[in-house]
Design a protein around this motif. Structure first.
Motif, PDB file in Angstrom:
ATOM      1  N   CYS A 331       1.044  -1.281  -0.105  1.00  0.00           N
ATOM      2  CA  CYS A 331       0.198   0.099  -0.061  1.00  0.00           C
ATOM      3  C   CYS A 331       0.712   1.248   0.041  1.00  0.00           C
ATOM      4  CB  CYS A 331      -0.834   0.108   1.167  1.00  0.00           C
ATOM      5  SG  CYS A 331      -2.206  -1.329   1.161  1.00  0.00           S
ATOM      6  N   MET A 332       0.410   2.365  -0.672  1.00  0.00           N
ATOM      7  CA  MET A 332       1.170   3.450  -0.968  1.00  0.00           C
ATOM      8  C   MET A 332       0.163   4.590  -0.665  1.00  0.00           C
ATOM      9  SD  MET A 332       2.688   4.962  -4.412  1.00  0.00           S
ATOM     10  CE  MET A 332       3.444   3.294  -4.461  1.00  0.00           C
ATOM     11  N   GLY A 333       0.689   5.668  -0.045  1.00  0.00           N
ATOM     12  CA  GLY A 333      -0.249   7.107   0.030  1.00  0.00           C
ATOM     13  C   GLY A 333       0.219   8.082  -0.687  1.00  0.00           C
ATOM     14  N   PHE A 334      -0.478   9.053  -1.063  1.00  0.00           N
ATOM     15  CA  PHE A 334      -0.238  10.248  -1.736  1.00  0.00           C
ATOM     16  C   PHE A 334      -0.825  11.156  -0.989  1.00  0.00           C
ATOM     17  CE2 PHE A 334      -0.058   7.399  -5.473  1.00  0.00           C
ATOM     18  CZ  PHE A 334       1.328   7.725  -5.954  1.00  0.00           C
ATOM     19  N   SER A 335      -0.225  12.469  -0.783  1.00  0.00           N
ATOM     20  CA  SER A 335      -0.427  13.655  -0.563  1.00  0.00           C
ATOM     21  C   SER A 335      -1.295  14.276  -1.235  1.00  0.00           C
ATOM     22  CB  SER A 335       0.642  14.237  -0.029  1.00  0.00           C
ATOM     23  OG  SER A 335       0.391  15.556   0.744  1.00  0.00           O
ATOM     24  N   VAL A 336      -2.387  14.724  -1.010  1.00  0.00           N
ATOM     25  CA  VAL A 336      -3.244  15.375  -1.913  1.00  0.00           C
ATOM     26  C   VAL A 336      -3.576  16.817  -1.797  1.00  0.00           C
ATOM     27  CG1 VAL A 336      -5.363  15.365  -3.612  1.00  0.00           C
ATOM     28  CG2 VAL A 336      -4.095  13.209  -2.862  1.00  0.00           C
ATOM     29  N   LYS A 337      -3.459  17.884  -2.371  1.00  0.00           N
ATOM     30  CA  LYS A 337      -3.893  19.448  -1.890  1.00  0.00           C
ATOM     31  C   LYS A 337      -5.228  19.549  -2.099  1.00  0.00           C
ATOM     32  CE  LYS A 337       0.264  22.302  -2.626  1.00  0.00           C
ATOM     33  NZ  LYS A 337       0.756  23.328  -3.446  1.00  0.00           N
ATOM     34  N   THR A 338      -5.955  20.007  -0.879  1.00  0.00           N
ATOM     35  CA  THR A 338      -7.375  20.603  -1.123  1.00  0.00           C
ATOM     36  C   THR A 338      -7.283  21.986  -0.410  1.00  0.00           C
ATOM     37  OG1 THR A 338      -8.019  19.688   1.073  1.00  0.00           O
ATOM     38  CG2 THR A 338      -8.280  18.265  -0.996  1.00  0.00           C
ATOM     39  N   THR A 339      -8.389  22.675  -0.502  1.00  0.00           N
ATOM     40  CA  THR A 339      -8.256  24.209   0.284  1.00  0.00           C
ATOM     41  C   THR A 339      -8.086  23.902   1.654  1.00  0.00           C
ATOM     42  OG1 THR A 339      -9.798  24.741  -1.699  1.00  0.00           O
ATOM     43  CG2 THR A 339      -9.790  26.178   0.365  1.00  0.00           C
ATOM     44  N   GLY A 340      -6.862  24.615   1.671  1.00  0.00           N
ATOM     45  CA  GLY A 340      -6.688  24.922   3.715  1.00  0.00           C
ATOM     46  C   GLY A 340      -6.081  23.498   4.180  1.00  0.00           C
ATOM     47  N   ARG A 341      -5.690  22.503   3.494  1.00  0.00           N
ATOM     48  CA  ARG A 341      -5.123  21.315   4.071  1.00  0.00           C
ATOM     49  C   ARG A 341      -4.820  20.340   2.947  1.00  0.00           C
ATOM     50  NH1 ARG A 341      -8.553  19.322   7.986  1.00  0.00           N
ATOM     51  NH2 ARG A 341      -7.300  17.318   8.293  1.00  0.00           N
ATOM     52  N   ARG A 342      -3.969  19.215   3.420  1.00  0.00           N
ATOM     53  CA  ARG A 342      -3.607  18.043   2.665  1.00  0.00           C
ATOM     54  C   ARG A 342      -4.353  17.049   3.081  1.00  0.00           C
ATOM     55  NH1 ARG A 342       1.877  18.963   0.935  1.00  0.00           N
ATOM     56  NH2 ARG A 342       2.083  21.139   0.447  1.00  0.00           N
ATOM     57  N   ASN A 343      -4.871  16.178   2.140  1.00  0.00           N
ATOM     58  CA  ASN A 343      -5.198  14.871   2.292  1.00  0.00           C
ATOM     59  C   ASN A 343      -4.466  13.824   2.263  1.00  0.00           C
ATOM     60  OD1 ASN A 343      -7.679  16.164   3.438  1.00  0.00           O
ATOM     61  ND2 ASN A 343      -8.744  16.157   1.597  1.00  0.00           N
ATOM     62  N   ILE A 344      -5.117  12.372   2.509  1.00  0.00           N
ATOM     63  CA  ILE A 344      -4.238  11.227   1.888  1.00  0.00           C
ATOM     64  C   ILE A 344      -5.126  10.617   1.043  1.00  0.00           C
ATOM     65  CG2 ILE A 344      -4.685   9.939   3.947  1.00  0.00           C
ATOM     66  CD1 ILE A 344      -2.184   8.448   3.645  1.00  0.00           C
ATOM     67  N   ALA A 345      -4.649  10.074  -0.154  1.00  0.00           N
ATOM     68  CA  ALA A 345      -5.177   8.889  -0.857  1.00  0.00           C
ATOM     69  C   ALA A 345      -4.496   7.756  -0.720  1.00  0.00           C
ATOM     70  CB  ALA A 345      -5.198   9.401  -2.463  1.00  0.00           C
ATOM     71  N   LEU A 346      -4.920   6.533  -0.937  1.00  0.00           N
ATOM     72  CA  LEU A 346      -4.352   5.369  -0.454  1.00  0.00           C
ATOM     73  C   LEU A 346      -4.627   4.303  -1.388  1.00  0.00           C
ATOM     74  CD1 LEU A 346      -2.602   4.027   1.601  1.00  0.00           C
ATOM     75  CD2 LEU A 346      -4.763   3.145   2.718  1.00  0.00           C
ATOM     76  N   PHE A 347      -3.785   3.702  -1.975  1.00  0.00           N
ATOM     77  CA  PHE A 347      -3.724   2.638  -3.112  1.00  0.00           C
ATOM     78  C   PHE A 347      -3.035   1.414  -2.668  1.00  0.00           C
ATOM     79  CE2 PHE A 347      -4.432   6.720  -5.037  1.00  0.00           C
ATOM     80  CZ  PHE A 347      -5.278   6.545  -5.950  1.00  0.00           C
ATOM     81  N   GLY A 348      -3.554   0.301  -3.171  1.00  0.00           N
ATOM     82  CA  GLY A 348      -2.916  -0.806  -2.939  1.00  0.00           C
ATOM     83  C   GLY A 348      -2.564  -1.592  -4.165  1.00  0.00           C
ATOM     84  N   PHE A 349      -1.107  -2.328  -4.046  1.00  0.00           N
ATOM     85  CA  PHE A 349      -0.777  -3.237  -5.176  1.00  0.00           C
ATOM     86  C   PHE A 349      -0.757  -4.739  -4.761  1.00  0.00           C
ATOM     87  CE2 PHE A 349       0.867   1.123  -5.271  1.00  0.00           C
ATOM     88  CZ  PHE A 349       0.555   1.658  -6.432  1.00  0.00           C
ATOM     89  N   GLU A 350      -1.412  -5.685  -5.925  1.00  0.00           N
ATOM     90  CA  GLU A 350      -1.463  -6.815  -5.611  1.00  0.00           C
ATOM     91  C   GLU A 350      -0.332  -7.815  -5.711  1.00  0.00           C
ATOM     92  OE1 GLU A 350      -4.926  -8.141  -7.823  1.00  0.00           O
ATOM     93  OE2 GLU A 350      -6.247  -6.413  -7.459  1.00  0.00           O
TER      94      GLU A 350
END
Length: 358
Positions: A331-350
């Protein structure tokens, strides 16, 4: 995000060193894609499997859409508790952190120090379940989770350098929702098991083999790894089972975390999207890579370009870990920009077809 400095060259991944107590005297090897980018010469992602260790980076699944964290800052690393089906994510704490006995309420802003971290516990679906603050511990480049019958223990970098905020040791911390813990607290035991003088020291845990991975930047400026028995380290024995003396990365890549699973170290590198005239624009497909190293030999076991989710805003790779249940996923996370904060998007590789997680 962390940067270990320039590597051997833009088109070469070099992994060299020894696996202590296992294999000695290994020469470095170079591993590259068709043109050193992980893509074919026409710029497209390679067809068919893209193997790194025991996983296929061409077979992905989305686990979380961009999800808010406990603080507004971006994620640094993540780890899974497969016993209780929880996910832990580390980020740099916003503002500063006060403790009992200091002016102001616990957890209030003020007196920010290098190395202050926020650890958020999530459900598997991305619901926030708790939060803990660690003051003066490190940058959070990687982390480990050790669930036991008495508690859930977090393995964190510790003893943050007062100027740059990166850890110089590792510590085993009991997760307590709402707690604020200082690195200088007498209850915190710092394990100084990286080579003397090392900096940027940070851990990861493989509960399937009960082993601890320690990543570090040596005094020679080279990045190394050591693998230890988890129980022996807790008992005070930091003798490595394996050691890889140096692992250098593409010059254009930034080290973003590592994980241990079975006989492979997985390391994540890459940068956020840049402007169109920068070195990592969105139309390039990004420069995120997953690499694997076999701890038994010290040799590279795959270096693959990650092309998943190219439309994410900012898209900085942050954190890599293996989830074991219900099925193994890298599993890998990406930091994603949104208004006023950063979020995390999470993906998995089989898992790669026919590959064992030895």
């Amino acid at each position: 995000m962390s940067n270990h400095g320039p590597g051997p060259g833009r088109r070469t991944l070099l992994v060299a060193g020894t696996a202590a107590l296992a294999v000695g005297g290994l020469a470095g090897i170079a591993l590259w894609g068709d043109d050193g980018t992980g893509k074919s010469r026409d710029g497209k992602a390679p067809a068919g499997p893209a193997i790194a260790g025991a996983f296929d980076i061409a077979r992905s699944t989305r686990l979380w859409q961009p999800t808010p964290l406990g603080n507004v800052t971006g994620p640094q690393s993540l780890a899974f508790d497969d016993v209780n089906r929880h996910v832990y994510v580390v980020q740099l704490a916003q503002g500063g952190l006060r403790l009992d006995g200091e002016d102001g309420p616990v957890g209030a802003a003020g007196r920010k120090r290098a190395g202050d971290l926020c650890v958020t516990r999530f459900s598997r679906s991305g619901e926030q379940l708790g939060r803990m603050y660690l003051r003066g511990f490190g940058h959070g480049i990687s982390m480990g989770v050790e669930p036991r019958s008495d508690a859930v223990w977090l393995w964190m970098e510790s003893e943050a350098h007062p100027r740059n905020g990166f850890g110089r040791a590792v510590a085993r911390i009991r997760f307590e929702d709402g707690a604020v813990l200082d690195s200088h607290d007498r209850a915190v035991r710092h394990h100084r098991i990286a080579p003397r003088g090392s900096t940027r020291v940070h851990p990861a845990v493989d509960m399937t083999t009960e082993r601890l991975l320690v990543s570090y930047l040596g005094t020679d400026g080279k990045h190394g790894y050591s693998v230890h028995s988890l129980k022996k380290v807790v008992a005070g024995d930091g003798t490595p089972l394996h050691r890889i003396d140096s692992a250098a990365f593409l010059e254009s890549e930034t080290f973003q975390g590592c994980a241990l699973h079975g006989d492979f170290i997985y390391q994540l590198t890459g940068n956020p999207y840049s402007t169109s005239d920068g070195r990592n624009p969105r139309d390039s497909g990004g420069n995120t890579f997953v690499s694997a190293i076999d701890i038994r030999t010290g040799r590279a076991a795959g270096h693959q370009h990650v092309s998943v989710a190219p439309s994410l805003r900012f898209r900085e790779p942050e954190g890599i870990a293996v989830r074991m249940a219900p099925d193994p996923l890298l599993c890998m996370g990406f930091s994603v920009k949104t208004t006023g904060r950063r979020n995390i998007a999470l993906f998995g590789f089989e898992p790669a077809t026919g590959r064992r997680h030895t």
